[in-house]
Scaffold this motif. Sequence first.
Motif, PDB file in Angstrom:
ATOM      1  N   ARG A 158      48.208  55.710   5.189  1.00  0.00           N
ATOM      2  CA  ARG A 158      47.016  54.969   4.777  1.00  0.00           C
ATOM      3  C   ARG A 158      45.847  55.800   4.250  1.00  0.00           C
ATOM      4  O   ARG A 158      44.825  55.239   3.873  1.00  0.00           O
ATOM      5  N   TYR A 216      34.581  41.011  14.459  1.00  0.00           N
ATOM      6  CA  TYR A 216      33.714  41.289  13.318  1.00  0.00           C
ATOM      7  C   TYR A 216      32.318  40.711  13.531  1.00  0.00           C
ATOM      8  O   TYR A 216      31.307  41.322  13.187  1.00  0.00           O
ATOM      9  N   LEU A 244      53.420  31.195  20.008  1.00  0.00           N
ATOM     10  CA  LEU A 244      52.446  31.580  18.983  1.00  0.00           C
ATOM     11  C   LEU A 244      52.584  30.722  17.732  1.00  0.00           C
ATOM     12  O   LEU A 244      51.587  30.322  17.129  1.00  0.00           O
ATOM     13  N   SER A 245      53.838  30.428  17.347  1.00  0.00           N
ATOM     14  CA  SER A 245      54.044  29.593  16.154  1.00  0.00           C
ATOM     15  C   SER A 245      53.448  28.212  16.393  1.00  0.00           C
ATOM     16  O   SER A 245      52.824  27.633  15.508  1.00  0.00           O
ATOM     17  N   ALA A 282      49.817  28.398  15.986  1.00  0.00           N
ATOM     18  CA  ALA A 282      49.435  28.565  14.589  1.00  0.00           C
ATOM     19  C   ALA A 282      49.552  27.255  13.824  1.00  0.00           C
ATOM     20  O   ALA A 282      48.782  26.981  12.916  1.00  0.00           O
ATOM     21  N   LEU A 337      36.654  37.929   6.518  1.00  0.00           N
ATOM     22  CA  LEU A 337      37.726  38.898   6.806  1.00  0.00           C
ATOM     23  C   LEU A 337      37.770  40.025   5.781  1.00  0.00           C
ATOM     24  O   LEU A 337      38.190  41.139   6.075  1.00  0.00           O
ATOM     25  N   ALA A 386      35.739  42.439   7.138  1.00  0.00           N
ATOM     26  CA  ALA A 386      36.316  43.029   8.344  1.00  0.00           C
ATOM     27  C   ALA A 386      37.446  44.009   8.032  1.00  0.00           C
ATOM     28  O   ALA A 386      37.526  45.088   8.619  1.00  0.00           O
ATOM     29  N   TYR A 387      38.329  43.625   7.114  1.00  0.00           N
ATOM     30  CA  TYR A 387      39.546  44.418   6.907  1.00  0.00           C
ATOM     31  C   TYR A 387      39.547  45.329   5.683  1.00  0.00           C
ATOM     32  O   TYR A 387      40.066  46.438   5.734  1.00  0.00           O
ATOM     33  N   LEU A 436      50.225  40.746  -0.821  1.00  0.00           N
ATOM     34  CA  LEU A 436      51.505  40.886  -0.118  1.00  0.00           C
ATOM     35  C   LEU A 436      51.696  42.362   0.244  1.00  0.00           C
ATOM     36  O   LEU A 436      52.115  42.710   1.349  1.00  0.00           O
ATOM     37  N   ARG A 482      49.321  43.130   3.011  1.00  0.00           N
ATOM     38  CA  ARG A 482      49.735  42.478   4.247  1.00  0.00           C
ATOM     39  C   ARG A 482      50.762  43.340   4.970  1.00  0.00           C
ATOM     40  O   ARG A 482      50.729  43.492   6.188  1.00  0.00           O
ATOM     41  N   VAL A 483      51.677  43.919   4.182  1.00  0.00           N
ATOM     42  CA  VAL A 483      52.707  44.767   4.775  1.00  0.00           C
ATOM     43  C   VAL A 483      52.116  46.113   5.191  1.00  0.00           C
ATOM     44  O   VAL A 483      52.296  46.557   6.325  1.00  0.00           O
ATOM     45  N   ARG A 484      51.378  46.738   4.266  1.00  0.00           N
ATOM     46  CA  ARG A 484      50.881  48.090   4.545  1.00  0.00           C
ATOM     47  C   ARG A 484      49.891  48.111   5.706  1.00  0.00           C
ATOM     48  O   ARG A 484      49.911  49.005   6.545  1.00  0.00           O
ATOM     49  N   ALA A 485      49.014  47.105   5.737  1.00  0.00           N
ATOM     50  CA  ALA A 485      47.955  47.121   6.754  1.00  0.00           C
ATOM     51  C   ALA A 485      48.302  46.252   7.962  1.00  0.00           C
ATOM     52  O   ALA A 485      47.489  46.119   8.875  1.00  0.00           O
ATOM     53  N   ASN A 486      49.501  45.694   7.979  1.00  0.00           N
ATOM     54  CA  ASN A 486      49.888  44.786   9.066  1.00  0.00           C
ATOM     55  C   ASN A 486      48.832  43.714   9.314  1.00  0.00           C
ATOM     56  O   ASN A 486      48.317  43.569  10.413  1.00  0.00           O
ATOM     57  N   LEU A 487      48.520  42.966   8.261  1.00  0.00           N
ATOM     58  CA  LEU A 487      47.527  41.899   8.420  1.00  0.00           C
ATOM     59  C   LEU A 487      48.184  40.670   9.042  1.00  0.00           C
ATOM     60  O   LEU A 487      49.297  40.302   8.663  1.00  0.00           O
ATOM     61  N   PRO A 488      47.514  40.013   9.990  1.00  0.00           N
ATOM     62  CA  PRO A 488      48.058  38.771  10.547  1.00  0.00           C
ATOM     63  C   PRO A 488      48.237  37.739   9.427  1.00  0.00           C
ATOM     64  O   PRO A 488      47.434  37.689   8.491  1.00  0.00           O
ATOM     65  N   ALA A 489      49.263  36.921   9.532  1.00  0.00           N
ATOM     66  CA  ALA A 489      49.638  36.007   8.453  1.00  0.00           C
ATOM     67  C   ALA A 489      48.493  35.084   8.051  1.00  0.00           C
ATOM     68  O   ALA A 489      48.186  34.942   6.858  1.00  0.00           O
TER      69      ALA A 489
END
Lengths: 451, 94
Positions: A204, A297, B22-23, B26, B43, B46-47, B70, B73-80
């Motif tokens: 990262r 946040y 969890l599903s 959601a 967000l 935030a992110y 996308l 989302r994968v690289r930073a492991n963002l919640p769906a």
Amino acid sequence: MSSLGNNKYGNRSWPRSLTLGVFLLFLSIGVGGLSPTPAGAEPDLRQELEGLKAQLERDRTQMEQDRQRIEQLERQFQSVETKSEEKNKALEEKITKQALDQPTFGQYLDRFAGEHRLSIAGYGFSGFDWQERANTNTFSAGFEPIFLYRLSDRLLFEGDLELKLEDTETSVDLEYAQVDYIVNDYLTVVAGKFLLPFGEFIERQHQVWINKLVSRPLPFREGDEGGLLPFSELGAQVRGAIPLGYGEGTRAEYSLYMTNGPRFASDERGAFFEANNTDQNRAKGYGARIGVDLLPYDAGMGRLRLGASTFDGQWSSHNKLWFTSWGLDAVYQNGPLALRGEYLQTRRAMPTSIPDDKGEGWYIQAAYLLQAVPVPYLNHTELIVRYSGQNQNALTADALAEGFLRNPRLVAFGLDYWIAPSVVWKLEYDRDLPAKARDSNALLTQFAVGF
Amino acid sequence: MRKSQRLGFGVATLILLLTVALSALAAESEPTETQLFLRGAKLWGAYCGQCHNARSGSEFNRLEWDTLLLHMRVRANLPAADAEALRVFLRSSH
């Protein structure tokens, strides 16, 4: 009669003229007998002539009719022609209008790109390095395109080609090439070659437009530059995140992976990592990282992220000798201030009687963006300082000869000017610690663009 | 069953139950587009500046954002759910 009698031949000429008249009469009869139209066939001829006249008349009317028909056809044809011309014109107008309705070529391209869902991202840089210790004094440049192909909302291919200028040639390295599949909200499967999700820097922070300094922290130098970990590995990975639920922006994240495992350039202690593209042993490498974003946040206390990682695997092709490693990472951000730090330890087991090959590394970095200073240019300037260190109990003979140190320490001061969020001009001054009398300084500059 | 096998089985069941729970959570409420946009804007603060300078929505078009998010989302492991809100927010500025 006297005139006749007065003729020189007067008296003797009449029997001659009589003979001539008779002769002529006979001749005329004779010729008449020879003629094809004897005077008696005249009515037939007339009839025939009448017939011919009538025929001619019929032909003429026929011709007239034909001419009229042709004219009519011509008119029809013309009207058809004009109609089709009109139609063509209308069609043309329609097409032009449609074409104009897609106002820009760019949008057309977008449409194309949309269908195919291919995006090209990546980064490039150009720079100049002057390093006293390594005795470098050179321009440098690099380019790294990234191809992102979204096959569906769940499926992404990403490939990163690193084009590097080496001493005398240009090299191409496949930094990563992976397929990501989103199985559900909490689980994504990744397969292929990927950046090692160990700590923060490799996955990262190392990208030139993200890394605020030109240099890398000592333990995260890549390959034969002397770091402590491989940058990318071939294998499969599961990763994802779970919201922690007590505030916006809080979450736990994980990455779990299995790879071909670590491989070294030689069995010698202190050897550098090498790519393990075809697994040299049957054993695999295993790794994991978990991380948490702790501060909501809305609390306004800034952002805090903590992580812990490990990467382990048998490295030897003939012995069951393990390479093990673990690390911790932390980031704290608040407004213009960003603090980062990582710590890691590695151990490479050696055959009995040889001591283990051990490594340890860390860095801490502080960056402050002068955004509050109401002076043009200055408010785009960021100041950075980083201290990094590495300890190794062994180095190869080659590395020693090349000037690598067993316990290097490096302080780097940086001044970045941000032209855009991903376009930066960096200036850096490095000082090796503990300072040796002569060879401890470096000046680096780099212009980096992320796109 | 060996002890370790039993343990593995137990852990697997636990993970499964957790996922289902969890599903269910959601799926409880479907937010509106405006709610998503507002959440996305927050967000983004935030992110998106955690690893690099935050990139603004106007830098890329809608389709590009679909792909780039996308990627992130994968690289930073963002919640769906967060990724979806971010997508709505970033797409809106183009």
